[in-house]
Design an enzyme around this catalytic site. Structure first.
Site, PDB file in Angstrom:
ATOM      1  N   HIS A 250       3.714 -41.718  49.440  1.00 60.51           N
ATOM      2  CA  HIS A 250       4.076 -42.648  49.091  1.00 60.51           C
ATOM      3  C   HIS A 250       3.148 -43.273  48.015  1.00 60.51           C
ATOM      4  O   HIS A 250       2.147 -43.050  47.947  1.00 60.51           O
ATOM      5  CB  HIS A 250       4.095 -43.544  50.466  1.00 60.51           C
ATOM      6  CG  HIS A 250       4.251 -45.014  49.903  1.00 60.51           C
ATOM      7  ND1 HIS A 250       5.607 -45.638  50.150  1.00 60.51           N
ATOM      8  CD2 HIS A 250       3.390 -45.951  49.599  1.00 60.51           C
ATOM      9  CE1 HIS A 250       5.269 -46.720  49.714  1.00 60.51           C
ATOM     10  NE2 HIS A 250       4.164 -47.161  49.474  1.00 60.51           N
TER      11      HIS A 250
ATOM     12  N   ARG B 264       3.778 -43.273  40.161  1.00 60.45           N
ATOM     13  CA  ARG B 264       5.010 -42.982  40.685  1.00 60.45           C
ATOM     14  C   ARG B 264       5.442 -41.984  39.954  1.00 60.45           C
ATOM     15  O   ARG B 264       6.270 -40.830  40.432  1.00 60.45           O
ATOM     16  CB  ARG B 264       6.137 -44.173  40.152  1.00 60.45           C
ATOM     17  CG  ARG B 264       5.819 -45.487  41.050  1.00 60.45           C
ATOM     18  CD  ARG B 264       6.356 -45.495  42.287  1.00 60.45           C
ATOM     19  NE  ARG B 264       7.652 -45.132  42.550  1.00 60.45           N
ATOM     20  CZ  ARG B 264       8.479 -45.213  43.820  1.00 60.45           C
ATOM     21  NH1 ARG B 264       7.970 -45.227  44.946  1.00 60.45           N
ATOM     22  NH2 ARG B 264       9.700 -44.926  43.901  1.00 60.45           N
TER      23      ARG B 264
ATOM     24  N   LYS C 268       1.251 -38.217  53.421  1.00 56.12           N
ATOM     25  CA  LYS C 268       2.079 -38.633  54.847  1.00 56.12           C
ATOM     26  C   LYS C 268       1.797 -37.303  55.573  1.00 56.12           C
ATOM     27  O   LYS C 268       0.988 -36.430  55.264  1.00 56.12           O
ATOM     28  CB  LYS C 268       3.428 -38.476  54.290  1.00 56.12           C
ATOM     29  CG  LYS C 268       4.144 -39.562  53.579  1.00 56.12           C
ATOM     30  CD  LYS C 268       5.448 -39.706  53.113  1.00 56.12           C
ATOM     31  CE  LYS C 268       6.090 -40.995  52.561  1.00 56.12           C
ATOM     32  NZ  LYS C 268       7.596 -40.827  52.339  1.00 56.12           N
TER      33      LYS C 268
ATOM     34  N   PHE D 154      18.081 -44.306  57.363  1.00 50.91           N
ATOM     35  CA  PHE D 154      17.135 -43.522  57.529  1.00 50.91           C
ATOM     36  C   PHE D 154      15.671 -44.425  58.140  1.00 50.91           C
ATOM     37  O   PHE D 154      14.808 -43.770  58.417  1.00 50.91           O
ATOM     38  CB  PHE D 154      16.539 -42.765  56.600  1.00 50.91           C
ATOM     39  CG  PHE D 154      16.257 -43.525  55.038  1.00 50.91           C
ATOM     40  CD1 PHE D 154      15.073 -44.255  55.185  1.00 50.91           C
ATOM     41  CD2 PHE D 154      17.338 -43.836  54.083  1.00 50.91           C
ATOM     42  CE1 PHE D 154      14.726 -45.062  53.826  1.00 50.91           C
ATOM     43  CE2 PHE D 154      16.757 -44.769  53.068  1.00 50.91           C
ATOM     44  CZ  PHE D 154      15.612 -45.288  52.754  1.00 50.91           C
TER      45      PHE D 154
HETATM   46  O1  CDP Z   1       9.178 -43.043  48.695  1.00 53.18           O
HETATM   47  P1  CDP Z   1      10.285 -43.683  47.566  1.00 53.18           P
HETATM   48  O2  CDP Z   1       9.663 -44.815  47.082  1.00 53.18           O
HETATM   49  O3  CDP Z   1      10.324 -42.572  46.760  1.00 53.18           O
HETATM   50  O4  CDP Z   1      11.450 -43.827  48.364  1.00 53.18           O
HETATM   51  P2  CDP Z   1      12.263 -45.027  48.914  1.00 53.18           P
HETATM   52  O5  CDP Z   1      13.527 -45.082  48.545  1.00 53.18           O
HETATM   53  O6  CDP Z   1      11.325 -46.299  48.912  1.00 53.18           O
HETATM   54  O7  CDP Z   1      12.217 -44.433  50.523  1.00 53.18           O
HETATM   55  C1  CDP Z   1      11.155 -44.472  51.348  1.00 53.18           C
HETATM   56  C2  CDP Z   1      11.194 -43.296  51.992  1.00 53.18           C
HETATM   57  O8  CDP Z   1      12.133 -43.007  53.010  1.00 53.18           O
HETATM   58  C3  CDP Z   1      10.980 -41.863  51.234  1.00 53.18           C
HETATM   59  O9  CDP Z   1       9.650 -41.724  50.630  1.00 53.18           O
HETATM   60  C4  CDP Z   1      11.479 -40.869  52.281  1.00 53.18           C
HETATM   61  O10 CDP Z   1      10.404 -40.301  53.155  1.00 53.18           O
HETATM   62  C5  CDP Z   1      12.440 -41.927  53.015  1.00 53.18           C
HETATM   63  N1  CDP Z   1      13.863 -41.530  52.902  1.00 53.18           N
HETATM   64  C6  CDP Z   1      14.602 -40.776  53.649  1.00 53.18           C
HETATM   65  O11 CDP Z   1      14.314 -40.273  54.918  1.00 53.18           O
HETATM   66  N2  CDP Z   1      15.948 -40.481  53.435  1.00 53.18           N
HETATM   67  C7  CDP Z   1      16.483 -41.123  52.437  1.00 53.18           C
HETATM   68  N3  CDP Z   1      17.806 -40.974  52.205  1.00 53.18           N
HETATM   69  C8  CDP Z   1      15.605 -41.822  51.439  1.00 53.18           C
HETATM   70  C9  CDP Z   1      14.364 -42.011  51.876  1.00 53.18           C
HETATM   71 MG    MG Z   2       9.600 -47.018  48.034  1.00 53.35          MG
END
Ligand code: CDP
Ligand code: MG
Length: 136
Positions: A118, A88, A12, A60
């Site tokens: 990501h 992951r 990112k 978000f």
């Molecule tokens: O990336 P990951 O799959 O771990 O998390 P996600 O739940 O799929 O959320 C996608 C992305 O949204 C995250 O990697 C964060 O950058 C962002 N996010 C955020 O800014 N605030 C949150 N409360 C949750 C996620």
């Molecule tokens: Mg995700």
């Protein structure tokens, strides 16, 4: 049972800005994840919105789309045994403060939004996300 998978990784903007590509690719190699393809690009806010559409109802979402389109990213196609769940695990929890020691997010993440990387979360999202960036 071994299952050779492919998954999408994104470095990112916060991590590209800090030139973390080499450090992150070393972690991938140590964990037997091979970088099959990679490219650096910047996407539009509309493209980020399409990429992250599963999150469109989340509070978000807007901030996330602005962020992913705010600067260059590096997208990678990774391959390896159980690559989807393995990557992951190597990334660590979404919130760097909760990420396990020595995961990419624990080492380099700044905050829950600027969490450096990501990774696809399932076979179906890996397929969709690889098609999104590499048309394959
Ligand atoms: O990336 P990951 O799959 O771990 O998390 P996600 O739940 O799929 O959320 C996608 C992305 O949204 C995250 O990697 C964060 O950058 C962002 N996010 C955020 O800014 N605030 C949150 N409360 C949750 C996620
Ligand atoms: Mg995700």
């Amino acid at each position: 049972m071994s299952d050779i998978e492919r998954t999408l990784s994104i470095i990112k903007p916060d991590a590209v800005e800090r030139n973390l590509f080499e450090k992150i690719s070393d972690i991938l190699k140590k964990n037997n994840l091979k970088i099959e393809k990679n490219k650096k690009l910047q996407i539009s806010k509309e493209e980020a919105a399409e990429f992250y559409k599963e999150h469109q109802s989340k509070p978000f979402y807007e901030r996330l789309c602005n962020y992913l389109s705010s600067g260059p990213i590096v997208v990678m196609e990774l391959s390896g045994e159980n690559a989807i769940s393995k990557y992951r695990d190597i990334m660590g929890a979404t919130d760097p403060k909760k990420a396990e020691n020595n995961t990419i997010r624990q080492l380099y993440g700044i905050s829950i939004d600027k969490n450096s990387v990501h990774g696809s979360d399932s076979k179906s999202s890996a397929k969709r996300e690889l098609e999104f960036f590499f048309n394959n």
